[in-house]
Design a protein around this motif. Structure first.
Motif, PDB file in Angstrom:
ATOM      1  N   GLY A 271      -6.363  -8.751  12.225  1.00 59.07           N
ATOM      2  CA  GLY A 271      -5.777  -8.648  13.551  1.00 59.07           C
ATOM      3  C   GLY A 271      -4.423  -9.301  13.696  1.00 59.07           C
ATOM      4  O   GLY A 271      -3.983  -9.579  14.807  1.00 59.07           O
ATOM      5  N   GLY A 272      -3.745  -9.538  12.569  1.00 58.73           N
ATOM      6  CA  GLY A 272      -2.413 -10.123  12.623  1.00 58.73           C
ATOM      7  C   GLY A 272      -2.388 -11.631  12.519  1.00 58.73           C
ATOM      8  O   GLY A 272      -1.320 -12.236  12.637  1.00 58.73           O
ATOM      9  N   ARG A 273      -3.552 -12.261  12.262  1.00 60.68           N
ATOM     10  CA  ARG A 273      -3.550 -13.718  12.083  1.00 60.68           C
ATOM     11  C   ARG A 273      -2.888 -14.113  10.773  1.00 60.68           C
ATOM     12  O   ARG A 273      -2.359 -15.214  10.639  1.00 60.68           O
ATOM     13  N   SER A 274      -2.922 -13.199   9.794  1.00 62.73           N
ATOM     14  CA  SER A 274      -2.228 -13.428   8.529  1.00 62.73           C
ATOM     15  C   SER A 274      -1.723 -12.101   7.995  1.00 62.73           C
ATOM     16  O   SER A 274      -2.270 -11.034   8.319  1.00 62.73           O
ATOM     17  N   TRP A 275      -0.658 -12.187   7.181  1.00 58.50           N
ATOM     18  CA  TRP A 275      -0.030 -10.988   6.636  1.00 58.50           C
ATOM     19  C   TRP A 275       0.200 -11.148   5.133  1.00 58.50           C
ATOM     20  O   TRP A 275       0.569 -12.229   4.667  1.00 58.50           O
ATOM     21  N   SER A 276      -0.008 -10.056   4.389  1.00 55.61           N
ATOM     22  CA  SER A 276       0.238 -10.033   2.949  1.00 55.61           C
ATOM     23  C   SER A 276       1.270  -8.968   2.642  1.00 55.61           C
ATOM     24  O   SER A 276       1.220  -7.860   3.205  1.00 55.61           O
ATOM     25  N   GLY A 277       2.195  -9.282   1.764  1.00 51.24           N
ATOM     26  CA  GLY A 277       3.190  -8.291   1.371  1.00 51.24           C
ATOM     27  C   GLY A 277       2.560  -7.177   0.563  1.00 51.24           C
ATOM     28  O   GLY A 277       1.599  -7.391  -0.185  1.00 51.24           O
ATOM     29  N   ALA A 278       3.062  -5.963   0.724  1.00 50.83           N
ATOM     30  CA  ALA A 278       2.567  -4.825  -0.053  1.00 50.83           C
ATOM     31  C   ALA A 278       2.839  -5.053  -1.535  1.00 50.83           C
ATOM     32  O   ALA A 278       3.910  -5.533  -1.919  1.00 50.83           O
ATOM     33  N   ALA A 279       1.870  -4.700  -2.381  1.00 46.64           N
ATOM     34  CA  ALA A 279       2.059  -4.833  -3.824  1.00 46.64           C
ATOM     35  C   ALA A 279       3.150  -3.889  -4.311  1.00 46.64           C
ATOM     36  O   ALA A 279       3.950  -4.241  -5.186  1.00 46.64           O
ATOM     37  N   THR A 280       3.175  -2.684  -3.750  1.00 45.51           N
ATOM     38  CA  THR A 280       4.243  -1.719  -4.026  1.00 45.51           C
ATOM     39  C   THR A 280       4.806  -1.275  -2.684  1.00 45.51           C
ATOM     40  O   THR A 280       4.283  -0.343  -2.054  1.00 45.51           O
ATOM     41  N   PRO A 281       5.849  -1.936  -2.193  1.00 45.19           N
ATOM     42  CA  PRO A 281       6.385  -1.599  -0.865  1.00 45.19           C
ATOM     43  C   PRO A 281       7.273  -0.361  -0.922  1.00 45.19           C
ATOM     44  O   PRO A 281       7.648   0.104  -2.010  1.00 45.19           O
ATOM     45  N   PRO A 282       7.648   0.191   0.214  1.00 42.46           N
ATOM     46  CA  PRO A 282       8.666   1.244   0.228  1.00 42.46           C
ATOM     47  C   PRO A 282       9.936   0.728  -0.443  1.00 42.46           C
ATOM     48  O   PRO A 282      10.211  -0.474  -0.434  1.00 42.46           O
ATOM     49  N   PRO A 283      10.745   1.623  -1.002  1.00 42.10           N
ATOM     50  CA  PRO A 283      11.916   1.186  -1.763  1.00 42.10           C
ATOM     51  C   PRO A 283      13.085   0.720  -0.917  1.00 42.10           C
ATOM     52  O   PRO A 283      14.058   0.196  -1.453  1.00 42.10           O
ATOM     53  N   ALA A 284      13.021   0.927   0.401  1.00 46.26           N
ATOM     54  CA  ALA A 284      14.161   0.592   1.262  1.00 46.26           C
ATOM     55  C   ALA A 284      13.665   0.324   2.670  1.00 46.26           C
ATOM     56  O   ALA A 284      12.466   0.439   2.972  1.00 46.26           O
ATOM     57  N   TYR A 285      14.593  -0.045   3.528  1.00 44.65           N
ATOM     58  CA  TYR A 285      14.315  -0.307   4.937  1.00 44.65           C
ATOM     59  C   TYR A 285      13.556   0.845   5.577  1.00 44.65           C
ATOM     60  O   TYR A 285      13.875   2.010   5.382  1.00 44.65           O
ATOM     61  N   ARG A 286      12.510   0.498   6.343  1.00 42.27           N
ATOM     62  CA  ARG A 286      11.756   1.483   7.093  1.00 42.27           C
ATOM     63  C   ARG A 286      11.664   1.034   8.552  1.00 42.27           C
ATOM     64  O   ARG A 286      11.445  -0.145   8.834  1.00 42.27           O
ATOM     65  N   SER A 287      11.825   1.990   9.465  1.00 46.35           N
ATOM     66  CA  SER A 287      11.900   1.660  10.894  1.00 46.35           C
ATOM     67  C   SER A 287      10.702   2.116  11.697  1.00 46.35           C
ATOM     68  O   SER A 287      10.562   1.736  12.868  1.00 46.35           O
ATOM     69  N   GLY A 288       9.825   2.947  11.133  1.00 50.91           N
ATOM     70  CA  GLY A 288       8.683   3.464  11.873  1.00 50.91           C
ATOM     71  C   GLY A 288       7.452   3.573  10.999  1.00 50.91           C
ATOM     72  O   GLY A 288       7.556   3.744   9.775  1.00 50.91           O
ATOM     73  N   ALA A 289       6.276   3.480  11.609  1.00 54.31           N
ATOM     74  CA  ALA A 289       5.022   3.589  10.864  1.00 54.31           C
ATOM     75  C   ALA A 289       3.933   4.161  11.764  1.00 54.31           C
ATOM     76  O   ALA A 289       3.959   3.972  12.991  1.00 54.31           O
ATOM     77  N   ALA A 290       2.970   4.848  11.154  1.00 54.33           N
ATOM     78  CA  ALA A 290       1.844   5.407  11.910  1.00 54.33           C
ATOM     79  C   ALA A 290       0.665   5.619  10.978  1.00 54.33           C
ATOM     80  O   ALA A 290       0.829   6.044   9.827  1.00 54.33           O
ATOM     81  N   TRP A 291      -0.523   5.335  11.476  1.00 56.66           N
ATOM     82  CA  TRP A 291      -1.757   5.631  10.738  1.00 56.66           C
ATOM     83  C   TRP A 291      -2.095   7.107  10.900  1.00 56.66           C
ATOM     84  O   TRP A 291      -1.912   7.687  11.968  1.00 56.66           O
ATOM     85  N   PHE A 292      -2.634   7.684   9.827  1.00 55.35           N
ATOM     86  CA  PHE A 292      -3.077   9.070   9.890  1.00 55.35           C
ATOM     87  C   PHE A 292      -4.505   9.122  10.427  1.00 55.35           C
ATOM     88  O   PHE A 292      -5.363   8.369   9.971  1.00 55.35           O
ATOM     89  N   PRO A 293      -4.791   9.997  11.400  1.00 58.87           N
ATOM     90  CA  PRO A 293      -6.147  10.092  11.947  1.00 58.87           C
ATOM     91  C   PRO A 293      -7.168  10.473  10.875  1.00 58.87           C
ATOM     92  O   PRO A 293      -6.819  11.026   9.829  1.00 58.87           O
ATOM     93  N   TYR A 294      -8.417  10.171  11.129  1.00 57.79           N
ATOM     94  CA  TYR A 294      -9.552  10.466  10.247  1.00 57.79           C
ATOM     95  C   TYR A 294      -9.571   9.599   8.999  1.00 57.79           C
ATOM     96  O   TYR A 294     -10.374   9.827   8.112  1.00 57.79           O
ATOM     97  N   SER A 295      -8.681   8.632   8.894  1.00 54.80           N
ATOM     98  CA  SER A 295      -8.639   7.805   7.697  1.00 54.80           C
ATOM     99  C   SER A 295      -8.423   6.348   8.069  1.00 54.80           C
ATOM    100  O   SER A 295      -7.629   6.032   8.950  1.00 54.80           O
ATOM    101  N   ASP A 296      -9.143   5.462   7.365  1.00 55.39           N
ATOM    102  CA  ASP A 296      -8.941   4.036   7.556  1.00 55.39           C
ATOM    103  C   ASP A 296      -7.909   3.476   6.587  1.00 55.39           C
ATOM    104  O   ASP A 296      -7.600   2.291   6.637  1.00 55.39           O
ATOM    105  N   ARG A 297      -7.369   4.346   5.709  1.00 56.46           N
ATOM    106  CA  ARG A 297      -6.524   3.830   4.633  1.00 56.46           C
ATOM    107  C   ARG A 297      -5.174   4.532   4.500  1.00 56.46           C
ATOM    108  O   ARG A 297      -4.298   4.071   3.787  1.00 56.46           O
ATOM    109  N   THR A 298      -4.997   5.657   5.194  1.00 55.38           N
ATOM    110  CA  THR A 298      -3.789   6.452   5.014  1.00 55.38           C
ATOM    111  C   THR A 298      -2.821   6.257   6.170  1.00 55.38           C
ATOM    112  O   THR A 298      -3.200   6.312   7.342  1.00 55.38           O
TER     113      THR A 298
END
Length: 352
Positions: A271-298
């Motif tokens: 719930g945002g109490r702690s954060w971990s960096g992505a093991a393989t992050p996007p290669p550059a600055y990203r300004s938007g994000a969204a979860w895909f419906p029907y999936s807990d991981r995509t």
């Protein structure tokens, strides 16, 4: 293709998914001609057929046929005053709330109940020190807007009637802002909510890029450091996306062209109490994000240099498309939309 079939195509992973965890198959962005050249940083995906765009020069567009045609439903006053609309939240094809940004009276909130045929201005910021960045709604009645710090604390605006009226919340429960800390009005995702009461606020510009969380609709907040780049006015968390009350993503980096943005994504499972960096992050600055419906991981992340996808909850990201977008949003029926510069708008569709 129906929503369920598209979802199956998007989530179909190869047998070696464990070794290649961030792969999205059978889909890509299909550009939809808006007939405009303005930048659309505000986006609301209602369904696969219906979406709203909000952008520069007071422009608002709406489609109800999957992007085959767009209606210009811009508020006349916003166009006349060239307001910068950076966020829009839509409840359906007729009701939407849009935010314009800027110091003092440039920050305004507009509302429509008839598909954009008419608009009402429901808030005009009277404080020259305030600068509103983002909107979010918990449901069709309860919502919040956030301003950069005033008197050392982020300011929160609240509505309980679907955006018809607004009031500034007390700041007693808001932690002090860091020197130089602010929000980024880059994609309408610096303030996001999940469920009936939880809301998160993204920051940058300070010594650390922080994420603030409230579980009582903005009355009290706790601040947590993220792992994203900070220490400069151009760096920080630009967008958040929460799948539910516990699983969240943060993306950002350094928005300046040509500047490196290592560690441009992070994830939270508490719930945002702690954060971990992505093991393989996007290669550059990203300004938007969204979860895909029907999936807990995509989920999807977008920015000026491309779109990335994760299929393991944000641990690993992989390139999906090289096109430029500022923001992305997915509707419950798997209608995912993106928008950005030069009038660009697109819907996620099967390839081939």
């Amino acid at each position: 293709m129906c929503a369920a079939a598209l979802a199956l195509g998007l989530l179909a992973a190869p047998a070696q998914a464990a070794a290649e965890p961030a792969s999205l198959h059978g889909a890509g962005w299909a550009l939809k001609d808006t007939g405009k050249e303005v930048r659309f940083r505000g986006l609301a995906a209602v369904s696969r057929t219906t979406a709203w765009l909000a952008g520069f020069k007071g422009t608002v567009l709406r489609t109800v046929d999957g992007g085959r045609s767009w209606s210009d439903v811009s508020p006349p006053a916003a166009v006349a005053q060239a307001l910068e609309l950076r966020d829009i939240e839509a409840f359906d094809s007729r009701r939407a709330v849009a935010l314009s940004i800027g110091e003092g009276e440039a920050s305004r909130i507009l509302r429509t109940e008839d598909g954009g045929a008419t608009w009402s201005e429901t808030f005009r910021n009277p404080d020259p020190r305030a600068f509103y960045d983002c909107l979010t709604f918990f449901d069709a009645r309860h919502g919040l807007a956030m301003s950069d710090p005033v008197d050392g604390r982020f300011r929160i605006l609240s509505t309980e009637d679907g955006g018809r009226t607004w009031r500034v919340l007390p700041t007693d429960g808001m932690p002090e802002a860091l020197p130089g800390e602010a929000g980024f009005a880059a994609s309408g995702q610096c303030l996001v909510s999940a469920g009936p009461k939880d809301v998160w606020l993204a920051t940058g510009g300070g010594a650390t890029a922080r994420i603030l969380h409230s579980s009582d609709r903005g009355l009290t907040w706790t601040a947590t450091d993220s792992t994203l780049p900070a220490g400069d006015p151009a760096r920080g968390v630009f967008a958040l996306a929460f799948r539910d009350r516990t699983r969240g993503l943060a993306v950002g980096g350094d928005y300046r062209t040509g500047q490196a943005s290592p560690q441009a994504a992070a994830l939270s499972t508490d719930g945002g109490r702690s954060w971990s960096g992505a093991a393989t992050p996007p290669p550059a600055y990203r300004s938007g994000a969204a979860w895909f419906p029907y999936s807990d991981r995509t989920a999807l992340a977008v920015g000026p240099t491309g779109t990335d996808v994760t299929t393991d909850g944000g641990r690993h990201w992989r390139s999906l498309d090289p096109g430029s977008f500022d923001t992305v949003d997915c509707a419950p029926d798997a209608g995912c939309w993106a928008s950005g510069e030069k009038g660009r708008a697109a819907r996620l569709e099967p390839r081939g």
